[in-house]
Design an enzyme around this catalytic site. Structure first.
Site, PDB file in Angstrom:
ATOM      1  N   ARG A  94      -5.328   9.006   9.043  1.00  0.00           N
ATOM      2  CA  ARG A  94      -4.441   7.374   9.692  1.00  0.00           C
ATOM      3  C   ARG A  94      -5.337   6.798  10.648  1.00  0.00           C
ATOM      4  O   ARG A  94      -5.384   5.950  11.721  1.00  0.00           O
ATOM      5  CB  ARG A  94      -3.865   7.536  10.504  1.00  0.00           C
ATOM      6  CG  ARG A  94      -2.695   8.119   8.722  1.00  0.00           C
ATOM      7  CD  ARG A  94      -0.775   8.032   9.769  1.00  0.00           C
ATOM      8  NE  ARG A  94       0.030   8.516   8.280  1.00  0.00           N
ATOM      9  CZ  ARG A  94      -0.085   7.461   6.926  1.00  0.00           C
ATOM     10  NH1 ARG A  94      -0.440   6.148   7.319  1.00  0.00           N
ATOM     11  NH2 ARG A  94       1.028   7.977   6.033  1.00  0.00           N
ATOM     12  N   GLU A 100      -1.079  15.493   6.367  1.00  0.00           N
ATOM     13  CA  GLU A 100       0.411  15.090   6.107  1.00  0.00           C
ATOM     14  C   GLU A 100       0.466  15.952   4.840  1.00  0.00           C
ATOM     15  O   GLU A 100      -0.659  15.678   3.733  1.00  0.00           O
ATOM     16  CB  GLU A 100      -0.135  13.925   5.618  1.00  0.00           C
ATOM     17  CG  GLU A 100       0.055  12.658   6.834  1.00  0.00           C
ATOM     18  CD  GLU A 100       0.073  11.108   7.226  1.00  0.00           C
ATOM     19  OE1 GLU A 100       0.630  10.408   6.271  1.00  0.00           O
ATOM     20  OE2 GLU A 100      -0.353  10.395   7.788  1.00  0.00           O
ATOM     21  N   GLU A 158       0.059   2.359   0.363  1.00  0.00           N
ATOM     22  CA  GLU A 158      -0.187   2.727   1.526  1.00  0.00           C
ATOM     23  C   GLU A 158      -0.962   2.644   1.911  1.00  0.00           C
ATOM     24  O   GLU A 158      -1.447   1.977   2.876  1.00  0.00           O
ATOM     25  CB  GLU A 158       0.790   3.953   1.785  1.00  0.00           C
ATOM     26  CG  GLU A 158       1.231   3.561   3.192  1.00  0.00           C
ATOM     27  CD  GLU A 158       1.513   5.224   3.959  1.00  0.00           C
ATOM     28  OE1 GLU A 158       2.070   4.875   5.522  1.00  0.00           O
ATOM     29  OE2 GLU A 158       1.650   6.184   3.437  1.00  0.00           O
ATOM     30  N   ASP A 202      -1.453  -7.915  -0.373  1.00  0.00           N
ATOM     31  CA  ASP A 202      -0.616  -8.929   0.748  1.00  0.00           C
ATOM     32  C   ASP A 202      -2.199  -9.854   1.016  1.00  0.00           C
ATOM     33  O   ASP A 202      -1.947  -9.059   2.300  1.00  0.00           O
ATOM     34  CB  ASP A 202       0.468  -7.800   1.890  1.00  0.00           C
ATOM     35  CG  ASP A 202       1.193  -9.689   2.314  1.00  0.00           C
ATOM     36  OD1 ASP A 202       0.228 -10.751   1.614  1.00  0.00           O
ATOM     37  OD2 ASP A 202       1.284  -9.349   3.339  1.00  0.00           O
ATOM     38  N   HIS A 235      10.479   6.819  -3.734  1.00  0.00           N
ATOM     39  CA  HIS A 235       9.473   7.667  -4.292  1.00  0.00           C
ATOM     40  C   HIS A 235       9.235   6.061  -4.921  1.00  0.00           C
ATOM     41  O   HIS A 235       8.899   5.386  -5.932  1.00  0.00           O
ATOM     42  CB  HIS A 235      10.628   8.605  -5.546  1.00  0.00           C
ATOM     43  CG  HIS A 235      10.595   9.413  -5.182  1.00  0.00           C
ATOM     44  ND1 HIS A 235      10.761  11.181  -5.027  1.00  0.00           N
ATOM     45  CD2 HIS A 235      11.942   9.804  -5.182  1.00  0.00           C
ATOM     46  CE1 HIS A 235      11.302  11.566  -4.899  1.00  0.00           C
ATOM     47  NE2 HIS A 235      13.070  11.286  -4.772  1.00  0.00           N
ATOM     48  N   CYS A 278       5.727   5.870  -6.356  1.00  0.00           N
ATOM     49  CA  CYS A 278       4.962   6.388  -6.921  1.00  0.00           C
ATOM     50  C   CYS A 278       5.588   5.982  -8.180  1.00  0.00           C
ATOM     51  O   CYS A 278       5.406   5.510  -9.455  1.00  0.00           O
ATOM     52  CB  CYS A 278       4.172   7.475  -6.777  1.00  0.00           C
ATOM     53  SG  CYS A 278       5.258   8.544  -6.740  1.00  0.00           S
TER      54      CYS A 278
END
Length: 804
Positions: free
Chosen positions: A451, A480, A491, A548, A770, A772
């Site tokens: 990240r 993670e 994400e 976006d 969730h 997904c």
């Protein structure tokens, strides 16, 4: 069939005693059955099969006249190799009678030389070319063959006012004779149509901008037609048949084009009982010369918006009902009229060209979509287009304006899936051939990123695994516990785009006036990060993820210039024709200033005191660039200001950012190098990449599925009352929380497959998502206030899968 239709339309007023055939001018034999040249919208794929010598010679000349012997057995069929059938054996009967009486002999076939660039008209679109027939108006004088003098038009003095007075009298008295005589005479031939509706019979009106048709009179006659007695309506259809069956000696004239333009607007063709006649009218228009199509397209753009939309809808309905007839017995068997749909589609291409020529467009490009095509075998159409693109086999993919964005998305997704499977299979075969143990991870594009180093890690991973870009994408955030079933990928896209487009990063400039990003013109040594952004957009399309990204429309136009990466790497890419309108979408103030320059009426040179230069600030230093050689010494004047504005716009949108955009272009096409891109408009690429920013939460409510809840349960009622009352930013956060993106996909909210499941945990817990599966797990909160409070906390803190 057309002969039978004509027989059924006989009326006491029109039929003669003892006649068993409709009145058709017997002036000679009829040239029929032209085959449309379909060198249209095609990919460079499989070559055509070689033709024998005789067939090649046949292509260079007009088809021979049909006789009774070769049409009696087949009806409308011309044989297995023909795409267009003849009118009917009715025509043959007429020809047979003429041959028997010796009134005419079989004329020599007309051979027209293959002339290229006979007129400096660009093709209206690649879909409506026809090389076998050339308008006489396009031939140089030395190549024009002597043509019989045109018959002079009859003198008709009836005006629109006269017609309306006759109509009123007929309605009040019940005596329709005068009105019937007008319709019977006017629609009996092309000559009579021009005599009635031409503005000035003595003028040729051979310009593309003015058809010379009295449009108001035509509209008044057609508006009244459907309210007249049936015998009048039948006489009009019979007259149209007579006009379509008239002998054609030599090239079509502009008067013929006017007649086609008038007949096409007949409202009777909305009725399926007239489709046989309508189909033959469409075929004749579809097989006109390319130059004639230019005239028609320019004339069509003068039609009012309401009537233009009606004509387009009528053609779309014709195609839909031929594909899926409500009453199959109404139409001839499909095998005998395979030319119906190609003819209608080619005429629809003329209307699409007219719509593109108009500025602004008459109707939206989405009005040309035919949603019926969503239900046919799209991949078969796509493969036919790929494999037989240069042959005469028809495919809707040759005319992509008719295919909806939803259908195009299906084609792109399935094409992507096939490429993914092919890449995965190749990797598996390579592994087995080297006697190595297969690993399931080799079937995916696996990216491991941190990240805190998101951009650099992503760039390194995509560069290192460039050969795997066509595999299914899976993302892992180092340290993670999240397992990527789709949510982590969403994400990753969101966070990466957000970071790259941040103003501090310097790659893109955000323009507040237009609310969009544009490429920074700063020069740099390495453009790999622009390639990364392009690859991200390609991966988003390839993996059906919406991003976006706020790029202006011209960005997507440049992205499709050309739609397929050229083989020659020296060929410029990402260069498109740009205008002030394109600049206005990015820098509205600059565009406004340039428009003022173009309209300035005083002394431009003295008042503006500008030269052919542009100035840009780069890292605090003002640099100047010449728009043309010696531009700093060329003053802008009233005579050259148009050139100055065009060069200025081209510099801003093309030249100053060429290296940045070229890297972006190659990044996108490194993933999406599919022929399916050739089907897309720039606006459609934007929708595929970004989805739609317009949220319809009521549509989401209608399409939501429930697990453990009923839509009448109190918690669900509280939920929708809260969500529908949210401001737009919180609605977007909810969408992002549950789906991983705050954009609406191509198919709308219904495509989200949004589900609310009952969570059996304590009501002290926050909602869980969730992403997904686009699923929201909602505890059964007891009050509306509690639900609202917990939901806002949950959707406002929705990033990260770390474990403390």
């Amino acid at each position: 069939w057309l002969g039978e239709v004509a027989m059924s339309l006989q009326t006491p007023q029109a039929a003669t005693a003892g006649s068993d055939l409709p009145a058709v001018p017997e002036k000679g034999s009829l040239l029929l059955g032209y085959k449309m040249g379909e060198d249209s919208f095609v990919p460079p794929s499989v070559e055509e099969e070689e033709e024998d010598g005789e067939k090649e010679k046949e292509k260079e000349r007009l088809p021979p006249i049909l006789t009774a012997s070769n049409t009696a057995a087949g009806g409308l069929e011309r044989g297995a190799k023909s795409q267009f059938s003849t009118f009917s054996s009715f025509i043959s009967t007429i020809n047979q009678k003429k041959e028997a009486s010796g009134s005419s002999s079989t004329p020599t076939q007309l051979v027209i030389p293959n002339i290229k660039n006979v007129r400096d008209l660009p093709p209206i679109c690649l879909d409506v070319r026809q090389k076998q027939r050339i308008s006489i108006d396009t031939l140089p004088p030395e190549l024009k063959a002597p043509v019989p003098p045109e018959p002079s038009l009859p003198i008709r003095t009836k005006t629109m006012k006269d017609f309306q007075e006759d109509l009123e009298k007929a309605k009040s008295s019940g005596d329709w004779k005068a009105v019937h005589d007008f319709y019977l005479t006017t629609f009996d031939s092309f000559l009579e149509l021009n005599a009635a509706f031409k503005k000035d019979v003595s003028l040729p009106f051979s310009t593309i901008e003015d058809s010379g048709i009295n449009a108001k009179f035509v509209n008044a006659v057609y508006d009244a037609l459907l309210n007249t007695p049936q015998d009048i309506q039948k006489s009009v259809l019979k007259g149209i048949i007579n006009g379509l069956l008239q002998e054609w000696k030599g090239p079509r004239t502009k008067d013929d084009l006017r007649a086609y333009c008038i007949l096409l607007q007949n409202p009777q063709f909305s009725n399926t009982s007239t489709y046989v006649i309508y189909a033959h009218l469409l075929r004749q228009i579809a097989t006109l010369a390319e130059a004639d199509h230019h005239f028609l397209a320019h004339w069509f753009k003068k039609i009012s918006q309401r009537r233009f939309k009606q004509l387009v809808d009528r053609l779309l309905q014709f195609i839909s009902l031929r594909l899926f007839p409500a009453k199959p017995e109404e139409f001839p068997p499909m095998i005998k009229c395979t030319w119906w749909i190609p003819s209608a589609t080619k005429v629809l291409a003329l209307f699409n060209a007219a719509n593109s020529l108009a500025n602004p467009a008459i109707i939206s490009y989405t009005d040309f979509y035919n949603s019926t095509l969503d239900h046919i075998d799209l991949m078969e159409e796509y493969h036919n287009w790929q494999c037989y693109g240069n042959s005469h086999r028809f495919s809707f993919c040759q005319y992509p304006f008719i295919i909806s964005i939803a259908a195009k998305k299906v084609i792109i997704q399935r094409d992507s899936e096939q490429q993914m499977i092919s890449m995965a299979r190749q990797s598996l075969v390579d592994k087995v051939s080297r006697r190595l143990r297969p690993d399931m991870n080799m079937l995916f594009l696996n990216l491991k990123v941190r990240r805190m180093h998101l951009v650099s890690d992503s760039l390194d991973e995509l560069t290192r695994k460039s050969a795997d870009l066509k595999k299914k994408l899976k993302v892992t955030f180092v340290g993670e516990a999240g397992l990527d079933m789709g949510g982590l990928t969403k994400e990753w896209f969101l966070l990466l785009i957000r970071q790259i487009f941040h103003p501090d990063y310097g790659m893109f400039t955000y323009h507040k006036d237009s609310h969009c990003h544009w490429f920074s013109s700063y020069k740099c040594d390495n453009y790999s990060e622009f390639r990364l952004v392009g690859a991200l957009m390609g991966l988003a399309v390839y993996n059906s993820i919406t991003l976006d990204i706020r790029f202006p429309p011209c960005c997507y136009k440049k992205l499709l210039s050309p739609p397929i990466v050229p083989c020659d790497q020296n060929t410029p890419v990402g260069i498109s024709d740009v205008s002030l309108d394109d600049l206005c979408h990015i820098m509205p103030e600059l565009a406004h200033g340039l428009r003022e320059l173009l309209s300035y009426e005083d002394n431009v040179e003295e008042d503006f005191y500008s030269t052919f230069q542009v100035f840009q600030e780069e890292f605090g230093v003002i640099k100047s660039y010449n728009l043309k050689p010696g531009g700093d010494k060329i003053p802008v004047s009233a005579q050259n200001r148009k050139e100055y504005v065009q060069l200025y716009v081209d510099f801003i949108l093309n030249k100053s950012i060429y290296k940045q955009f070229a890297a972006f272009y190659y990044g996108f096409h490194s993933v999406c190098d599919s022929y399916a891109l050739m089907l897309l408009r720039p606006e459609e690429v934007e929708i595929l990449v970004c989805g739609s920013p317009e949220l319809d939460m009521y549509a989401l409510q209608r399409n939501t599925q429930y697990d453990g809840y009923l839509k009448t349960d109190l918690t669900i009622r509280y939920f929708w009352e809260v969500v529908l009352g949210f401001p737009l930013d919180l609605q977007k956060k909810l969408l992002h929380f549950t789906t991983g993106s705050d954009r609406v996909p191509v198919g709308g909210m219904a495509d989200l497959n949004f589900k609310i499941s009952k969570s059996e945990t304590s009501t002290n817990w926050l909602p869980v998502a969730h992403t997904c599966f686009n699923q929201l797990c909602l505890p059964p909160y007891k009050s509306k206030k509690e639900l609202k409070q917990k939901l806002i906390i949950g959707i406002s803190n929705a990033e990260g899968f770390g474990l403390e």
